[in-house]
Design an enzyme around this catalytic site. Structure first.
Site, mmCIF file in Angstrom:
data_model
loop_
_atom_site.group_PDB
_atom_site.id
_atom_site.type_symbol
_atom_site.label_atom_id
_atom_site.label_comp_id
_atom_site.label_asym_id
_atom_site.label_seq_id
_atom_site.Cartn_x
_atom_site.Cartn_y
_atom_site.Cartn_z
ATOM 1 N N HIS A 151 -3.387 -33.254 17.638
ATOM 2 C CA HIS A 151 -2.285 -34.132 18.057
ATOM 3 C C HIS A 151 -1.121 -33.339 18.626
ATOM 4 C CE1 HIS A 151 -4.109 -37.778 16.508
ATOM 5 N NE2 HIS A 151 -4.614 -36.988 15.571
ATOM 6 N N GLU A 167 10.613 -4.516 4.379
ATOM 7 C CA GLU A 167 10.742 -5.911 3.923
ATOM 8 C C GLU A 167 10.424 -6.013 2.434
ATOM 9 O OE1 GLU A 167 9.172 -4.828 6.557
ATOM 10 O OE2 GLU A 167 9.668 -6.076 8.290
ATOM 11 N N LYS A 193 0.837 -1.198 0.000
ATOM 12 C CA LYS A 193 0.000 0.000 0.000
ATOM 13 C C LYS A 193 0.875 1.252 0.000
ATOM 14 C CE LYS A 193 -3.575 2.314 2.644
ATOM 15 N NZ LYS A 193 -4.465 2.294 3.801
ATOM 16 N N GLU A 221 -4.285 -6.663 14.985
ATOM 17 C CA GLU A 221 -3.821 -5.346 14.545
ATOM 18 C C GLU A 221 -4.976 -4.348 14.623
ATOM 19 O OE1 GLU A 221 -2.321 -4.328 10.423
ATOM 20 O OE2 GLU A 221 -0.375 -4.573 11.381
ATOM 21 N N ARG A 251 -4.940 -4.478 6.071
ATOM 22 C CA ARG A 251 -5.448 -5.805 6.448
ATOM 23 C C ARG A 251 -6.849 -6.066 5.899
ATOM 24 N NH1 ARG A 251 -4.392 -2.534 10.600
ATOM 25 N NH2 ARG A 251 -6.054 -1.726 11.915
HETATM 26 O O1 F6P Z 1 3.594 -2.931 9.748
HETATM 27 C C1 F6P Z 1 2.249 -3.228 9.634
HETATM 28 C C2 F6P Z 1 1.710 -2.912 8.257
HETATM 29 O O2 F6P Z 1 1.627 -1.543 8.071
HETATM 30 C C3 F6P Z 1 0.342 -3.574 8.042
HETATM 31 O O3 F6P Z 1 -0.703 -2.816 8.553
HETATM 32 C C4 F6P Z 1 0.313 -3.737 6.559
HETATM 33 O O4 F6P Z 1 -0.635 -4.672 6.137
HETATM 34 C C5 F6P Z 1 1.736 -4.173 6.302
HETATM 35 O O5 F6P Z 1 2.517 -3.460 7.236
HETATM 36 C C6 F6P Z 1 2.237 -3.940 4.902
HETATM 37 O O6 F6P Z 1 2.137 -2.595 4.541
HETATM 38 P P1 F6P Z 1 2.276 -2.144 3.026
HETATM 39 O O7 F6P Z 1 1.175 -2.763 2.256
HETATM 40 O O8 F6P Z 1 2.204 -0.650 3.050
HETATM 41 O O9 F6P Z 1 3.626 -2.616 2.541
#
Ligand code: F6P
Length: 535
Positions: free
Chosen positions: A395, A215, A209, A364, A279
């Site tokens: 299990h 990451e 977004k 969240e 989310r």
């Molecule tokens: O760190 C949490 C968060 O902001 C979530 O709310 C979101 O879904 C995720 O990281 C990924 O964010 P983006 O879609 O902006 O990379």
């Protein structure tokens, strides 16, 4: 922050809260499910509900008719319907970020525009134009024989929804291509995926977004470098026009930050809007991977299933409204019985990422300790939500659920029809789902403490006819609205997530220290660990 007027009332400030306290002492604390069933032959019918694509048996929860009625009263007094209607009117109910909350609009059918407020009409038209373009693109990928691998690079809401859906809808997936998901910055993930790829046959979807998430951006840059290197483009400095041209057929961005995607070198972008929370975004362009895997028509069927649940949430009376009933049980469990955790028990391997998806959705959203005005709450909010496919869980950790010192409400999810032909398997699976729910309730008189099972442990049982695009859409929308309703009763803002920021900021400070060894100003533990990592 300036105090703002709440759209409803906080649960502890309405008369039904005190009434529930009394009822808890009188009936709730010592409520016995076995007695309740023995005394009421109709309990199952009385406490079960039909919602689109889902039948819900809520009879094995620790509630009487009187408690149920008081919970309904509480929802009414909290103005839950007004709060819900504010969301569906496009009001900026995410007050801390001053945003509307309209993931539901993404599944509102094109031919039902007249049901929407005038203020949303142009947004709706724009949304459908993007959705049509995204789905047309998905279809073009599906007919492109050159593309054998699609890689979704994203994390949190930009990963879990598409991953859940692609796994859940496996019988509908076109298996002529492979679908990969890379979320973590742990290079083991991306390197394992890249190992099996050929650049000219791969499409990368960069799903973010914000298009700033560390990451995702790290993985996307590495994927881009890998791709350019493999196709033999080694010029330094890189010519942005060349990069954009090379990436054109192999990188696509799903983001509300089109400018950042363009600067990255991606020209093919499907946008979405700030009124779609991360989310809650699998219905938006973030769902492209789902559409490529199952096709536009089935993606639309998933939207239709979710829309049917939206209608149910908006139209069913509080007493027969499944998301509302489940939210009220959440409140009853958390604030009266004091249960701090809830187990998700899907009896379907296609739903193996459902617990992870629901962890983000519930925790969240409702993992907050202050109300909408920033006032510290005097009661608990989101429980820990956890689980995994229950046929395995049985299990492993079910021992604790049956005999441990904590009572953990269970949520069984079973699917009547299997979409495979392995005779006998499904009967055994369903038999186990029923038996476990029965065992949690009934318990067993044991010869001694070791063999004794207390029983009377509450559970809900959701039953789907089949796991289809429609029923999956309905199931996820059910959970979205249940989380919304619980958050509304608790008086919190379910749509921000400021708690995730601090760790991100600290990681930015620590990363260069790992290279330099500078521990100045760090606490003793962080400094000690950092030194060990460098030694
Ligand atoms: O760190 C949490 C968060 O902001 C979530 O709310 C979101 O879904 C995720 O990281 C990924 O964010 P983006 O879609 O902006 O990379």
């Amino acid at each position: 922050m300036t105090p703002q007027k709440l759209p409803g009332q906080r649960c502890d400030r309405v008369p039904a809260w005190a009434q529930l306290r009394t009822l808890y002492e009188r009936q709730g604390r010592a409520f016995d499910l076995r007695t309740a069933f023995a005394q009421d032959a109709d309990r199952f019918d009385r406490f079960s509900l039909h919602a689109p694509h889902i039948f819900a048996d809520l009879s094995k929860n620790l509630v009487s008719e009187e408690i149920n009625a008081a919970l309904t009263e509480l929802a009414g007094q909290c103005g839950l319907e007004a709060q819900r209607d504010a969301m569906f009117a496009g009001e900026r109910i995410n007050r801390t970020e001053d945003r509307a909350v309209m993931h539901w609009l993404l599944r509102h059918p094109k031919n039902a525009a007249s049901a929407l407020p005038a203020a949303l009409q142009s947004t709706f038209v724009e949304m459908h134009a993007v959705q049509d373009a995204m789905l047309a693109y998905a279809e073009s990928v599906r007919t492109d024989a050159d593309i054998t691998d699609v890689v979704n690079i994203g994390i949190g809401g930009s990963d879990l929804g598409p991953l859940l859906a692609v796994q859940a809808l496996d019988p509908y997936v076109d298996h002529r291509r492979r679908y990969h998901f890379v979320s973590s910055v742990d290079g083991h993930e991306l390197s394992a995926v890249l190992r099996g790829l050929r650049p000219e046959r791969t499409l990368f979807l960069v799903a973010s977004k914000t298009f700033t998430t560390m990451e995702t951006m790290t993985n996307a840059r590495t994927a881009r470098d890998w791709f350019l290197g493999k196709i033999g483009y080694h010029s330094e400095p890189r010519n942005p026009a060349d990069v954009a041209r090379y990436l054109e057929r192999h990188f696509c961005a799903l983001t509300s930050n089109a400018q950042a995607a363009a600067e990255f070198g991606i020209t093919k972008t499907f946008p979405f809007w700030d009124w779609v929370g991360g989310r809650y975004s699998m219905w938006s362009s973030i769902g492209l991977m789902i559409a490529i895997a199952v096709g536009a028509e089935r993606f639309r069927a998933m939207l239709a299933g979710a829309h049917a649940m939206d209608r149910h949430f908006c139209e069913a009376p509080l007493a027969r409204n499944l998301p509302v009933r489940m939210a009220l049980l959440d409140l009853w469990h958390r604030n009266f019985h004091g249960y701090a955790s809830r187990n998700i028990a899907p009896y379907h391997s296609g739903l193996r990422r459902l617990p992870a998806y629901l962890q983000q959705l519930a925790m969240e959203s409702n993992g907050k300790r202050v109300d909408m005005n920033g006032e510290v709450l005097p009661y608990a909010t989101s429980p820990v939500v956890w689980g995994e496919p229950a046929a395995n869980g049985q299990h492993a950790y079910f021992q604790m659920l049956h005999q441990g010192s904590d009572v953990i409400p269970m949520e069984f999810i079973a699917v009547k029809q299997a979409l495979h032909d392995l005779l006998g398997h499904h009967q055994k699976l369903l038999a186990n789902a029923l038996a476990q729910a029965q065992a949690f309730m009934q318990g067993k008189q044991g010869a001694d403490g070791h063999h004794h099972m207390p029983g009377n442990r509450p559970s809900s049982f959701l039953l789907l006819e089949a796991l289809t695009p429609e029923s999956l859409g309905a199931l996820i929308a059910l959970y979205e609205h249940r989380v919304f309703a619980a958050g509304a009763l608790w008086g919190i803002n379910s749509f921000d997530q400021f708690g995730v920021e601090l760790g991100k900021v600290l990681a930015l400070d620590i990363e260069p220290r790992l290279a330099s060894g500078d521990v100045a100003g760090l606490d003793g533990s962080t400094a000690g660990l950092l030194k060990r990592l460098r030694s």
